[in-house]
Design a protein around this motif. Structure first.
Motif, PDB file in Angstrom:
ATOM      1  N   PRO A  80       0.827  -1.213   0.000  1.00  0.00           N
ATOM      2  CA  PRO A  80       0.000   0.000   0.000  1.00  0.00           C
ATOM      3  C   PRO A  80       0.860   1.261   0.000  1.00  0.00           C
ATOM      4  O   PRO A  80       1.907   1.326   0.649  1.00  0.00           O
ATOM      5  CB  PRO A  80      -0.807  -0.124   1.299  1.00  0.00           C
ATOM      6  N   GLY A 102      -5.507  -7.131  -3.165  1.00  0.00           N
ATOM      7  CA  GLY A 102      -4.519  -6.155  -2.732  1.00  0.00           C
ATOM      8  C   GLY A 102      -3.331  -6.062  -3.665  1.00  0.00           C
ATOM      9  O   GLY A 102      -2.175  -6.060  -3.230  1.00  0.00           O
ATOM     10  N   LEU A 226      -2.077   1.348  -4.417  1.00  0.00           N
ATOM     11  CA  LEU A 226      -3.056   0.870  -3.452  1.00  0.00           C
ATOM     12  C   LEU A 226      -3.118   1.846  -2.299  1.00  0.00           C
ATOM     13  O   LEU A 226      -2.074   2.245  -1.757  1.00  0.00           O
ATOM     14  CB  LEU A 226      -2.660  -0.514  -2.927  1.00  0.00           C
TER      15      LEU A 226
END
Length: 228
Positions: A80, A102, A226
């Motif tokens: 992320p 993800g 992300l």
């Protein structure tokens, strides 16, 4: 997923002004500043850039490569907040996201890379890490359009032998390639569930860099990440 334009940077003519490409002759300090300002505008602290070579090699990444990136035309990540960038100036930036798994990915897909299959390779790399293509969203960014990308007839036939969807003609009825149609077909065959487009033609859009239009010029980029 975001696409930059050529405005809002510090580079001088002919790279004016937000050139993000580090291998097109611009001042490295200006490129670094343009990249930093762009990343900050997206809320990103780290961005991965590739040394794009018009191939089909892809790699999973967890951090930027630094000053000597390897030759790649596709990258994906599950980290992320790590931005992925694909630089272009007539080739297509292709951005992928599969939030449930993800994973996010970015590819630089020009004529050679499209024929070599860089976009299916990226989908495959992400699928191998748990992504479901049916849950993926793809954005095919601006590129030279199928009525502007003029090529010799022999080259059109060579590409169309592998990717029939690429066969096209210009507005002057001369041979051309429609890479957007070809990449769309590749994504469809790979099972990607949602395919979206930024349909601007780089040759026709002054707000974007175009090598075919201007020769010596800069690079815009497609970014994907992300959310943390």
């Amino acid at each position: 997923m975001r696409i930059t334009d050529r405005h809002g940077g510090v580079s001088s003519v002919p790279y004016d002004s937000r050139n993000l490409g580090g291998m097109c002759g611009d001042d490295p300090g200006a490129v670094a500043e343009n990249r930093a300002v762009t990343a900050a505008g997206f809320g990103l602290e780290r961005v991965v850039f590739m040394r794009q070579v018009h191939g089909a090699d892809v790699r999973y990444v967890e951090e930027p490569f630094g000053d000597d990136p390897p030759p790649l035309d596709g990258i994906c990540t599950g980290v992320p907040g790590l931005g992925l960038a694909a630089l272009c100036a007539d080739c297509a930036p292709v951005l992928l996201a599969e939030p449930e798994a993800g994973l996010a990915g970015a590819a630089h897909s020009g004529r050679v890379g499209t024929v070599a299959g860089v976009v299916p390779a990226l989908v495959g790399e992400m699928a191998g890490r748990g992504a479901d293509p049916a849950r993926m969203t793809a954005l095919i960014g601006p590129m030279a359009c199928g009525t502007c990308y003029e090529v010799p007839a022999e080259l059109r036939d060579e590409v169309a032998a592998t990717l029939p969807e690429a066969w096209s003609i210009t507005r002057r009825d001369t041979p051309a390639l429609d890479l957007r149609a070809a990449i769309t077909a590749q994504l469809g065959r790979a099972g990607v569930g949602e395919i979206t487009h930024d349909t601007r033609c780089t040759i026709e859009t002054a707000d974007l860099f175009s090598h075919r239009r201007d020769g010596r010029t800069g690079r815009f980029a497609g970014y994907v990440w992300l959310e943390p």
